[in-house]
Design an enzyme around this catalytic site. Structure first.
Site, PDB file in Angstrom:
ATOM      1  N   GLU A  90      16.397  12.474   3.257  1.00 36.74           N
ATOM      2  CA  GLU A  90      15.166  11.999   3.899  1.00 36.74           C
ATOM      3  C   GLU A  90      15.142  12.329   5.395  1.00 36.74           C
ATOM      4  O   GLU A  90      14.274  11.841   6.121  1.00 36.74           O
ATOM      5  CB  GLU A  90      15.002  10.485   3.708  1.00 36.74           C
ATOM      6  N   HIS A 106      15.100   3.170   6.082  1.00 41.48           N
ATOM      7  CA  HIS A 106      14.599   3.081   4.708  1.00 41.48           C
ATOM      8  C   HIS A 106      15.578   2.274   3.871  1.00 41.48           C
ATOM      9  O   HIS A 106      16.780   2.552   3.859  1.00 41.48           O
ATOM     10  CB  HIS A 106      14.426   4.471   4.098  1.00 41.48           C
ATOM     11  N   HIS A 123      15.983  -0.334   0.065  1.00 38.32           N
ATOM     12  CA  HIS A 123      15.437  -0.684  -1.248  1.00 38.32           C
ATOM     13  C   HIS A 123      15.356  -2.207  -1.373  1.00 38.32           C
ATOM     14  O   HIS A 123      16.185  -2.845  -2.024  1.00 38.32           O
ATOM     15  CB  HIS A 123      16.326  -0.101  -2.356  1.00 38.32           C
ATOM     16  N   GLU A 177       5.317 -16.900  10.830  1.00 34.66           N
ATOM     17  CA  GLU A 177       5.644 -15.892  11.835  1.00 34.66           C
ATOM     18  C   GLU A 177       5.293 -14.462  11.429  1.00 34.66           C
ATOM     19  O   GLU A 177       5.374 -13.547  12.258  1.00 34.66           O
ATOM     20  CB  GLU A 177       7.137 -15.952  12.179  1.00 34.66           C
ATOM     21  N   HIS A 200       9.835   1.879  -4.661  1.00 34.29           N
ATOM     22  CA  HIS A 200      10.920   2.550  -3.952  1.00 34.29           C
ATOM     23  C   HIS A 200      11.490   1.693  -2.823  1.00 34.29           C
ATOM     24  O   HIS A 200      12.694   1.624  -2.668  1.00 34.29           O
ATOM     25  CB  HIS A 200      10.411   3.892  -3.405  1.00 34.29           C
TER      26      HIS A 200
END
Length: 273
Positions: free
Chosen positions: A116, A140, A142, A170, A211
């Site tokens: 990525e 990134h 999961h 919040e 994802h």
């Protein structure tokens, strides 16, 4: 002293460990990049191999020419970063045209940056254009409950933002711009990078359907805190939906306006209607 004793590398390793301990990085899942400050490059440069071979990027990113990035490795497990950083993370330098990079430290034994990496670079560039030089982290992960929600809620930014905002007081303060949402796209390619970069103009966090989360921030604490807050809100929403689809009460539009005024944030009208 070792390069891994430097503050920015220790912060990177800690964030990776925190994400793993949250359960967001099974096997080799997830990736993290950090754009080094000039002062950090100066304190780390004595460990750099500036003669490492150049590797061509699929697409040049001129706006990042000459920048250095600390990055997780492709196929590497987050659980191993703390114990063996030299093989699982590395520092890459882009050439002046932003078309090639070289690994100047780490990623030993023929390791390479995360698949990525192009997505990260394009989104670093997008955040610089949108917010200036302060944004340095792209992450990134999961996140379990967010992924679950992508099977239950419409893949719509308005729906996801309002649903998450209502779970914790919040939330609208932590991510006042809301969340972007993308349908499923093949990971690791140009399409997901391009679509994410387009959304990064307006959002600090993007939900990749089925994802996980793709988000950006100014430092490790703010970026990790962003992902953590959103995932906690998703966990609460999952619990609420599992009990009843109908809420007896919630945070109202007027309540959000009160929050915005009290904490001096601007909430987009599209999420208040």
């Amino acid at each position: 002293m070792n390069i891994t004793d430097l503050g920015f590398i220790k912060g990177f390793i800690r964030m990776a460990a925190d994400g793993y301990n949250k359960g967001w990085h099974e096997r080799n899942g997830g990736n993290l990049t950090y754009r080094l400050k000039k002062s950090e490059v100066e304190e780390a440069c004595s460990w750099f191999n500036q003669n490492a071979p150049l590797i061509k990027l699929d697409s040049a990113i001129p706006g990042l020419g000459g920048e250095y990035f600390l990055v997780t490795g492709s196929g590497k497990f987050f659980r191993n970063i703390e114990q063996n950083p030299n093989e699982n993370i590395g520092i890459c330098k882009l050439d002046e045209k932003g078309a090639n990079y070289r690994v100047v430290w780490g990623l030993e034994n023929d390791a390479v940056p995360t698949s990525e990496f192009p997505s990260h670079l394009m989104n670093h560039a997008a955040k610089i254009r949108a917010k200036g030089d302060s944004y340095r982290v792209v992450y990134h992960c999961h996140t379990t409950n967010i992924i679950a929600l992508t099977f239950l809620l419409p893949l719509d930014a308005n729906v996801f933002t309002r649903s998450l905002w209502e779970m914790i007081t919040e939330c609208s303060i932590v991510f006042p711009d809301g969340v972007g949402v993308m349908p499923w796209v093949l990971c690791g390619g140009f399409e997901i990078a391009e679509k994410s970069a387009e959304l990064m103009k307006d959002y600090d966090v993007i939900i990749w359907a089925h994802h996980g989360i793709f988000c950006a921030g100014e430092d490790f604490d703010l970026t990790f805190g962003l992902a953590d807050t959103i995932e906690k809100a998703a966990e609460i929403l999952i619990k609420v939906l599992s009990i009843s689809p109908d809420k007896l009460q919630t945070i109202t539009t007027e309540n959000f306006k009160e929050l915005a005024k009290a904490f001096n944030v601007t909430l987009p009208e599209k999420f208040l209607n």
